[in-house]
Design a protein around this motif. Structure first.
Motif, mmCIF file in Angstrom:
data_model
loop_
_atom_site.group_PDB
_atom_site.id
_atom_site.type_symbol
_atom_site.label_atom_id
_atom_site.label_comp_id
_atom_site.label_asym_id
_atom_site.label_seq_id
_atom_site.Cartn_x
_atom_site.Cartn_y
_atom_site.Cartn_z
ATOM 1 N N ARG A 65 0.824 -4.348 -1.127
ATOM 2 C CA ARG A 65 1.840 -3.320 -0.859
ATOM 3 C C ARG A 65 1.884 -2.261 -1.964
ATOM 4 O O ARG A 65 2.114 -1.076 -1.688
ATOM 5 N N ASP A 66 1.657 -2.671 -3.197
ATOM 6 C CA ASP A 66 1.605 -1.707 -4.299
ATOM 7 C C ASP A 66 0.441 -0.735 -4.097
ATOM 8 O O ASP A 66 0.622 0.482 -4.171
ATOM 9 N N GLY A 72 -1.600 5.282 0.332
ATOM 10 C CA GLY A 72 -1.360 5.676 1.715
ATOM 11 C C GLY A 72 -1.980 4.778 2.769
ATOM 12 O O GLY A 72 -2.094 5.163 3.929
ATOM 13 N N TYR A 73 -2.356 3.540 2.396
ATOM 14 C CA TYR A 73 -2.924 2.619 3.385
ATOM 15 C C TYR A 73 -1.808 2.086 4.267
ATOM 16 O O TYR A 73 -0.709 1.788 3.787
ATOM 17 N N GLU A 103 -12.221 7.885 5.655
ATOM 18 C CA GLU A 103 -11.162 7.391 4.778
ATOM 19 C C GLU A 103 -11.805 6.476 3.740
ATOM 20 O O GLU A 103 -12.978 6.129 3.852
ATOM 21 N N ASP A 104 -11.046 6.086 2.718
ATOM 22 C CA ASP A 104 -11.558 5.185 1.693
ATOM 23 C C ASP A 104 -11.997 3.872 2.325
ATOM 24 O O ASP A 104 -11.403 3.426 3.308
ATOM 25 N N ARG A 159 -9.082 -6.143 3.478
ATOM 26 C CA ARG A 159 -9.501 -4.774 3.788
ATOM 27 C C ARG A 159 -8.242 -3.959 4.058
ATOM 28 O O ARG A 159 -7.360 -4.420 4.783
ATOM 29 N N LEU A 160 -8.156 -2.774 3.468
ATOM 30 C CA LEU A 160 -7.014 -1.895 3.686
ATOM 31 C C LEU A 160 -7.491 -0.608 4.333
ATOM 32 O O LEU A 160 -8.575 -0.103 3.995
ATOM 33 N N PHE A 161 -6.674 -0.080 5.257
ATOM 34 C CA PHE A 161 -7.054 1.106 6.016
ATOM 35 C C PHE A 161 -5.884 2.087 6.122
ATOM 36 O O PHE A 161 -4.727 1.678 6.149
ATOM 37 N N ILE A 162 -6.229 3.358 6.251
ATOM 38 C CA ILE A 162 -5.255 4.389 6.617
ATOM 39 C C ILE A 162 -5.198 4.461 8.136
ATOM 40 O O ILE A 162 -4.137 4.431 8.731
#
Length: 180
Positions: A65-66, A72-73, A103-104, A159-162
């Motif tokens: 969450r941080d 912005g994920y 995106e990243d 894995r984190l996504f926008i």
């Protein structure tokens, strides 16, 4: 702890500060989370149930969450790959092509090892980022790269996504790239 190998020169970069400084210059985010906080039974487990995945996400909830808040994920999940993964070799062929994203591409390694191969600045060329549990990397949008497993062929990562659609690759043909 992550290590970097410059593919053209063979130079190896070690140590958190040196790795972070090098990746900073290449516009790649690097962080390190405490992998030891993962329950022992999940530290070497590469075939995961939905409950296992939920436990990993819960264990690293504050870190996720941080990072999501700062970058912005909007969504995240778990990927687990090992020789037990159906069609692993075909899946790796898909990953092992130089590509970009709009995106990243973010991975927080919670178990196992993997390598990102990234196109750096003109003077650096391609470099390998060898990752292990605790390493977090964000390859910026439109930066040519690909990911593969190390010899042990085992990894678990957040894995984190926008974009809520998740992982969408755009092939990047580069005659300067060689698999070696």
């Amino acid at each position: 702890m992550a290590e970097i190998v410059i593919r053209d020169s063979g130079e190896r970069i070690r140590g958190e500060e040196q790795v972070r400084a090098f990746l900073d210059r290449q516009e790649v985010l690097y962080e390190h989370w405490d992998a030891a906080k993962l329950p022992a039974e999940l530290q070497e487990k590469f075939t995961l149930s939905d409950d296992d995945k939920a436990q990993i996400l819960s264990t690293f909830d504050s870190e996720i969450r941080d990072l999501a808040g700062r970058r912005g994920y909007r969504t995240w999940d778990i990927i687990a790959l090992s020789d037990a993964t159906p069609n692993l070799d075909e899946l790796l062929k898909k990953f092992e092509q130089v590509h970009t994203h709009t995106e990243d591409e973010v991975r927080a390694i919670t178990a196992g090892k993997g390598i990102f191969i990234i196109k750096g600045s003109e003077e650096v060329g391609y470099f390998n980022v060898e990752l292990e549990a605790g390493d977090v990397i964000s390859v910026p949008e439109n930066k040519p790269h690909f990911f593969t497993l190390m010899d042990n062929r085992q990894i678990v990562a957040v894995r984190l996504f926008i974009e809520t659609e998740g992982w969408i690759a755009h092939p990047f043909a580069d005659p300067a790239f060689s698999k070696a």
